[in-house]
Scaffold this active site. Structure first.
Site, PDB file in Angstrom:
ATOM      1  N   SER A 190      34.912  38.346  46.798  1.00 35.04           N
ATOM      2  CA  SER A 190      35.476  39.677  47.038  1.00 35.04           C
ATOM      3  C   SER A 190      36.698  39.557  47.957  1.00 35.04           C
ATOM      4  O   SER A 190      37.635  38.841  47.624  1.00 35.04           O
ATOM      5  CB  SER A 190      34.397  40.604  47.607  1.00 35.04           C
ATOM      6  OG  SER A 190      34.798  41.960  47.553  1.00 35.04           O
ATOM      7  N   GLU A 306      31.298  44.551  37.521  1.00 33.56           N
ATOM      8  CA  GLU A 306      31.614  44.547  38.951  1.00 33.56           C
ATOM      9  C   GLU A 306      31.415  45.924  39.602  1.00 33.56           C
ATOM     10  O   GLU A 306      30.738  46.063  40.618  1.00 33.56           O
ATOM     11  CB  GLU A 306      33.069  44.104  39.165  1.00 33.56           C
ATOM     12  CG  GLU A 306      33.391  42.691  38.741  1.00 33.56           C
ATOM     13  CD  GLU A 306      33.127  41.660  39.826  1.00 33.56           C
ATOM     14  OE1 GLU A 306      32.559  42.012  40.874  1.00 33.56           O
ATOM     15  OE2 GLU A 306      33.491  40.488  39.603  1.00 33.56           O
ATOM     16  N   HIS A 378      29.010  43.571  41.058  1.00 34.82           N
ATOM     17  CA  HIS A 378      29.710  42.884  42.143  1.00 34.82           C
ATOM     18  C   HIS A 378      28.700  42.379  43.158  1.00 34.82           C
ATOM     19  O   HIS A 378      27.751  43.091  43.509  1.00 34.82           O
ATOM     20  CB  HIS A 378      30.670  43.883  42.801  1.00 34.82           C
ATOM     21  CG  HIS A 378      31.594  43.292  43.802  1.00 34.82           C
ATOM     22  ND1 HIS A 378      32.656  42.491  43.452  1.00 34.82           N
ATOM     23  CD2 HIS A 378      31.649  43.413  45.162  1.00 34.82           C
ATOM     24  CE1 HIS A 378      33.324  42.148  44.544  1.00 34.82           C
ATOM     25  NE2 HIS A 378      32.732  42.685  45.590  1.00 34.82           N
TER      26      HIS A 378
END
Length: 435
Positions: A190, A306, A378
């Site tokens: 990330s 995600e 995610h």
């Protein structure tokens, strides 16, 4: 039992490490110091360093309201502005092999406002034990303290400079811990992946690393927008440099509200600033990545859904999910935003890297098919890379499937960090090769 000690005589000082099962840990080693809103200064040698205690996290809200975690992602860690620390985790039993081990430097995510290198959700003991590598976990300044200050140009990128200082520490010291300073891979997820991508084009990073792992890099948000940056800086001007940490965090919330003019970019409004040391102007970034391509092998990964991680905490999205007739509408929305934030920019990054002579592979972490709203969302790869009991309290828990998928993904990371081996064959039910 943490009752076996090993002293490491390193350039930074004599470090008291401890044996923790099948790994050795040396935690909370200061790599630099920094006054508030000032650049880091590399830490000189000291006599004794106690490696028993984890690094504190940068000041932050204990639970990120944007991510909506169902558990404290800091795992009970304290926070402090004096957080510029690294922790080294290495295999306890290396046998007769005296060759230096590969080194993976972990840069945590959290939208540049949350997380810490020593958070329990990033415990690298399994990765280290299985793959026979050394992991260095980096903690750096976040939010206003690390990336904006009071809006002055010299206050930009301070947390990013912290990361570069940590990489210098690795070069100076990792050999003493059994690591190879010439075989360093930087890895992040990330915002941590976003940082790793930009470390490739930052000044003063030559020879600090040779490989890069980018997991779910939100490159579609990189750089933000000028109106957003201007709005944030105007609010930040009001911050008292001598204010308490609580007041700084309260001011950070006001800055974040101002960032909403940036639309999707507000999701990672704190972060690196182009055109401020050590980064080139945004107009020059693409050329800089092209020039750097031959220096670094790159492994890029992302998850299939995600945005489901974030959509799960938006009531309207959850209502759509609960009404099965509208599920296609929800999935279309998740797919569209995932593409805007993660997919398109990452493919552009990868294509440019390969066309400029760089080696690399893109991987897709696919759905595990359990019907969960957070399936392949995610951060869904984190429990596979850093397994531990803390994930059992999380919506990201993979359950029994983690026992199969986890070793596969950790092996891919380990082989890449060791030799630069890039996966060319997909793993059914876990990974697709995108290129």
């Amino acid at each position: 039992m943490l009752n076996a000690w090993r002293d490491v005589d390193a350039p930074c000082g004599r470090v008291r490490a401890y044996v923790d099962g099948k790994v050795i840990r040396a935690r909370g080693i200061r790599y630099a110091r920094a006054q508030r809103f000032s650049r880091p200064v590399d830490e000189p040698r000291v006599d004794i360093i106690d490696g028993r205690h984890p690094s504190p996290g940068s000041p932050q809200h204990r639970r990120d309201p944007n991510a909506g975690m169902t558990f404290d992602q800091l795992g009970g860690l304290p926070t402090s502005e004096d957080c510029l620390r690294v922790s080294v985790t290495s295999p306890a039993n290396t046998g007769d092999d005296v060759s230096a081990l590969p080194v993976l430097v972990w840069i945590h995510g959290g939208a540049y406002v949350a997380g810490a290198g020593d958070a329990a959700i990033y415990d690298p003991h399994t990765l280290v034990e299985e793959q026979n590598i050394i992991v260095v976990s980096v903690t750096y300044r976040l939010g206003v303290l690390g990336f904006l200050g009071t809006g002055k140009p010299e206050h930009a990128n301070l947390g990013f400079l912290d990361q570069i200082s940590a990489l210098r520490w690795v070069q100076r010291n990792i050999a003493a811990f059994g690591g190879d300073p010439h075989n360093v891979t930087i890895a992040g997820q990330s915002a941590g992946a976003d940082a790793c991508a930009h470390l490739m084009i930052a000044e003063a990073t030559d020879s600090l690393f040779r490989r890069v792992i980018l997991a779910s890099a939100p490159l579609g948000l990189a750089g933000g927008t000028e109106p957003m940056n201007w709005a944030m800086a105007k609010v930040a001007e009001k911050i008292d440099p001598e204010a308490s940490v609580d007041d700084v965090l309260a001011a950070q919330d006001e800055v974040h509200k101002a960032a909403l003019v940036g639309g999707l970019h507000a999701g990672m409004c704190f972060g690196v600033h182009y055109g401020a040391y050590p980064l080139p102007a945004k107009s020059d970034a693409a050329a800089a990545w092209s020039e750097a391509a031959r220096k670094y092998d790159v492994l890029m990964t992302r998850t299939e859904r995600e945005i489901a991680f974030f959509a799960g905490f938006v009531p309207a999205f959850r209502r759509l999910h609960d009404r099965h007739l509208t599920s296609p509408m929800l999935e279309s929305l998740i797919s569209g935003i995932t593409s805007a934030v993660y997919t398109r920019a990452a493919k552009e990054f990868y294509d440019r890297h390969r066309m400029s002579g760089g080696q690399g592979t893109r991987l897709l972490i696919v759905s595990r098919g359990d019907g969960s709203f957070f399936d392949a969302a995610h951060s869904g790869d984190l429990p596979l890379l850093f397994p531990g009991n803390i994930w059992h309290d999380s919506f990201l828990d993979y359950g029994q499937s983690a026992q199969i998928a986890g070793p596969e993904l950790r092996n891919i990371w380990g082989r890449f960090a060791t030799s630069g081996a890039l996966p060319r064959v997909s793993v059914p039910g876990l990974i697709d090769i995108l290129g």
